[in-house]
Design an enzyme around this catalytic site. Structure first.
Site, PDB file in Angstrom:
ATOM      1  N   ASP A 120      -2.180  67.661  38.132  1.00 11.76           N
ATOM      2  CA  ASP A 120      -2.679  68.485  39.228  1.00 11.76           C
ATOM      3  C   ASP A 120      -3.139  69.849  38.709  1.00 11.76           C
ATOM      4  O   ASP A 120      -2.596  70.360  37.729  1.00 11.76           O
ATOM      5  CB  ASP A 120      -1.550  68.654  40.266  1.00 11.76           C
TER       6      ASP A 120
ATOM      7  N   SER B  51      -6.141  59.407  43.871  1.00  7.53           N
ATOM      8  CA  SER B  51      -5.287  58.940  44.964  1.00  7.53           C
ATOM      9  C   SER B  51      -6.133  58.379  46.104  1.00  7.53           C
ATOM     10  O   SER B  51      -7.342  58.624  46.193  1.00  7.53           O
ATOM     11  CB  SER B  51      -4.423  60.088  45.478  1.00  7.53           C
TER      12      SER B  51
ATOM     13  N   ASN C 138      -7.834  61.024  47.814  1.00  6.71           N
ATOM     14  CA  ASN C 138      -8.956  61.649  47.107  1.00  6.71           C
ATOM     15  C   ASN C 138     -10.323  61.127  47.575  1.00  6.71           C
ATOM     16  O   ASN C 138     -11.344  61.774  47.361  1.00  6.71           O
ATOM     17  CB  ASN C 138      -8.838  61.454  45.585  1.00  6.71           C
TER      18      ASN C 138
END
Ligand code: FPP
Length: 248
Positions: free
Chosen positions: A12, A57, A60
């Site tokens: 991240d 993800s 996303n």
């Protein structure tokens, strides 16, 4: 230093890294890919048998189309450029997530890389793509329901182990350690079932700045932690000793 059997990472902070430099977000992802290359090599060198990276993800998909397209392009470039390294370093590629949503070109290169590296044994690089843990659990539950309906499985047979076998991570051990970069302290719908007993390690470092020293720091911290799996400290010690004896 104690080496986890399975390390999972939530990478991240790419966007913030770019913003801090007044660069477009994609520049952060590009730097992020370089870090992926370095960390994959280091994990393989350290003898970590399973590495899972949260690369894209389920959520996303809601990002601006331009960013999604760039991430898919970066992933394709990464797979193209890393195939030789994976073959040379004996790394096997595995993918978890809802692959059906990925563009056809990405699916095809993933499949090519997966089958080319299938026999490799040093390390499994497990990429979580179009991945969401609740989605994975629901897909597993649906499959289990169908098997029960068709009498291929009975309700009584359903236990921890049978359930795990229906997840995308079937065949992989549960992660021992989860690292999340960039100061966020959430799990964000990642491996919810599998992380039940994992040690969690959070660092302020943004993913594009994460290097080998940061990885070593996380592993050192992991080495210092005592994992008890619900037992008392004394029981856990005894269990550890008897496991060690069994292995000898
Ligand atoms: C989080 O940063 C990162 C992602 C959403 C994608 C991670 C992807 C890569 C590191 C590159 C592609 C991966 C591979 C395996 C080649 P963010 O954009 O959420 O950062 P922010 O929270 O600072 O905005």
């Amino acid at each position: 230093m104690k080496i986890p059997r399975h390390l999972a990472i939530i990478m991240d902070g790419n966007g913030r890294w770019a913003e801090q430099r007044s660069l477009p977000r994609i520049a952060g992802h590009q730097q992020g890919v370089k870090v992926v290359q370095e960390i994959v090599r280091e994990c393989s060198k350290l003898g970590i048998p399973y590495l899972t990276l949260y690369a894209f993800s389920f959520e996303n998909w809601k990002r601006p189309q331009e960013e999604v397209r760039s991430l898919m392009e970066l992933l394709t470039l990464y797979l193209r450029s890393e195939l030789q390294t994976m073959l040379k370093e004996n790394i096997r590629l595995n993918v978890i997530g809802d692959a059906a949503r990925l563009p056809a070109g990405v699916r095809s290169i993933l499949e090519q890389t997966r089958s080319a590296t299938e026999g490799n044994q040093r390390m499994t690089l497990n990429l979580a793509l179009s991945y969401g843990s609740r989605d994975e659990v629901l897909r597993a539950v649906r499959r289990i329901c169908l098997e029960i309906r068709d009498q291929r499985l009975s309700v009584e047979e359903l236990d921890d182990e049978v359930f795990s076998r229906h997840l995308d991570t079937a065949g992989l051990p549960d992660p021992d350690l989860l690292i999340r970069t960039s100061g966020e302290t959430r799990i964000s719908n990642f491996l919810l079932w599998q992380l039940a007993y994992a040690e969690l390690y959070f660092t302020e470092t943004l993913w594009p700045d994460f290097g080998r020293e940061d990885l070593h720091r996380a592993l050192e911290e992991f080495s210092r932690r005592e994992r008890r799996f619900g037992l008392t400290g004394a029981q856990a010690q005894r269990e550890k000793l008897s496991n060690r004896e069994e292995r000898h």
